[in-house]
Design a protein around this motif. Structure first.
Motif, mmCIF file in Angstrom:
data_model
loop_
_atom_site.group_PDB
_atom_site.id
_atom_site.type_symbol
_atom_site.label_atom_id
_atom_site.label_comp_id
_atom_site.label_asym_id
_atom_site.label_seq_id
_atom_site.Cartn_x
_atom_site.Cartn_y
_atom_site.Cartn_z
ATOM 1 N N ARG A 40 0.834 -1.209 0.000
ATOM 2 C CA ARG A 40 0.000 0.000 0.000
ATOM 3 C C ARG A 40 0.864 1.253 0.000
ATOM 4 O O ARG A 40 0.582 2.217 -0.710
ATOM 5 C CB ARG A 40 -0.942 0.004 1.207
ATOM 6 N N GLN A 41 1.918 1.234 0.791
ATOM 7 C CA GLN A 41 2.823 2.390 0.841
ATOM 8 C C GLN A 41 3.532 2.575 -0.497
ATOM 9 O O GLN A 41 3.698 3.704 -0.962
ATOM 10 C CB GLN A 41 3.844 2.228 1.967
ATOM 11 N N LEU A 42 3.951 1.471 -1.113
ATOM 12 C CA LEU A 42 4.591 1.558 -2.433
ATOM 13 C C LEU A 42 3.638 2.134 -3.477
ATOM 14 O O LEU A 42 4.031 2.971 -4.297
ATOM 15 C CB LEU A 42 5.095 0.177 -2.868
ATOM 16 N N ALA A 43 2.387 1.698 -3.441
ATOM 17 C CA ALA A 43 1.394 2.222 -4.386
ATOM 18 C C ALA A 43 1.171 3.716 -4.165
ATOM 19 O O ALA A 43 1.015 4.479 -5.125
ATOM 20 C CB ALA A 43 0.080 1.461 -4.233
ATOM 21 N N VAL A 45 3.392 5.863 -2.996
ATOM 22 C CA VAL A 45 4.568 6.566 -3.520
ATOM 23 C C VAL A 45 4.503 6.633 -5.042
ATOM 24 O O VAL A 45 4.791 7.673 -5.645
ATOM 25 C CB VAL A 45 5.882 5.894 -3.047
ATOM 26 N N ARG A 46 4.132 5.537 -5.641
ATOM 27 C CA ARG A 46 4.026 5.518 -7.110
ATOM 28 C C ARG A 46 3.003 6.544 -7.588
ATOM 29 O O ARG A 46 3.235 7.280 -8.550
ATOM 30 C CB ARG A 46 3.663 4.128 -7.604
ATOM 31 N N GLY A 47 1.873 6.616 -6.923
ATOM 32 C CA GLY A 47 0.854 7.593 -7.279
ATOM 33 C C GLY A 47 1.349 9.019 -7.113
ATOM 34 O O GLY A 47 1.114 9.876 -7.972
ATOM 35 N N ALA A 48 2.056 9.270 -6.026
ATOM 36 C CA ALA A 48 2.596 10.609 -5.782
ATOM 37 C C ALA A 48 3.646 10.972 -6.830
ATOM 38 O O ALA A 48 3.683 12.106 -7.323
ATOM 39 C CB ALA A 48 3.185 10.686 -4.376
ATOM 40 N N GLY A 51 1.903 11.747 -10.073
ATOM 41 C CA GLY A 51 1.290 13.065 -9.999
ATOM 42 C C GLY A 51 2.294 14.178 -10.198
ATOM 43 O O GLY A 51 2.040 15.142 -10.934
ATOM 44 N N LEU A 52 3.443 14.057 -9.556
ATOM 45 C CA LEU A 52 4.505 15.050 -9.712
ATOM 46 C C LEU A 52 5.003 15.075 -11.152
ATOM 47 O O LEU A 52 5.178 16.144 -11.745
ATOM 48 C CB LEU A 52 5.655 14.745 -8.751
ATOM 49 N N THR A 53 5.205 13.902 -11.724
ATOM 50 C CA THR A 53 5.669 13.812 -13.111
ATOM 51 C C THR A 53 4.665 14.460 -14.060
ATOM 52 O O THR A 53 5.037 15.239 -14.944
ATOM 53 C CB THR A 53 5.903 12.341 -13.507
ATOM 54 N N ALA A 54 3.392 14.167 -13.869
ATOM 55 C CA ALA A 54 2.355 14.745 -14.727
ATOM 56 C C ALA A 54 2.329 16.262 -14.613
ATOM 57 O O ALA A 54 2.172 16.971 -15.616
ATOM 58 C CB ALA A 54 0.993 14.159 -14.365
#
Length: 90
Positions: A40-43, A45-48, A51-54
């Motif tokens: 869950r924590q990895l997911a 971080v991936r989402g964050a 979002g930053l990349t986008a």
């Protein structure tokens, strides 16, 4: 001036949150937390990170493609974006 300079405080805050999330994953691994919690924590971080990349991609397109008068500069900005997207999609 780069568009990241205009958004510097906001972008740095997002990076610092990511750093905190990664440190949380490290602590969870050290504490031998259940794998579901770590996943869950990895997911998160991936989402964050996505979002930053986008956000940076969108700002690049606006600053270096959409709002540029000079056609050569617009093509250069577009080519840079294509290169980034190809790298990002690997």
């Amino acid at each position: 001036m780069s568009h990241t300079i205009h958004q510097k405080p906001k972008l740095l805050a997002r990076v610092r949150r990511l750093k905190g999330q990664l440190e949380g994953i490290e602590r969870a691994l050290e504490a031998e937390a259940p794998c579901a919690e770590i996943l869950r924590q990895l997911a998160s971080v991936r989402g964050a990170m996505n979002g930053l990349t986008a956000e940076v991609m969108e700002d690049h397109l606006r600053e270096h493609v959409l709002e540029v008068e000079d056609e050569d500069e617009r093509h250069k900005g577009g080519a840079e974006m294509i290169e980034v997207i190809r790298t990002y999609m690997k």
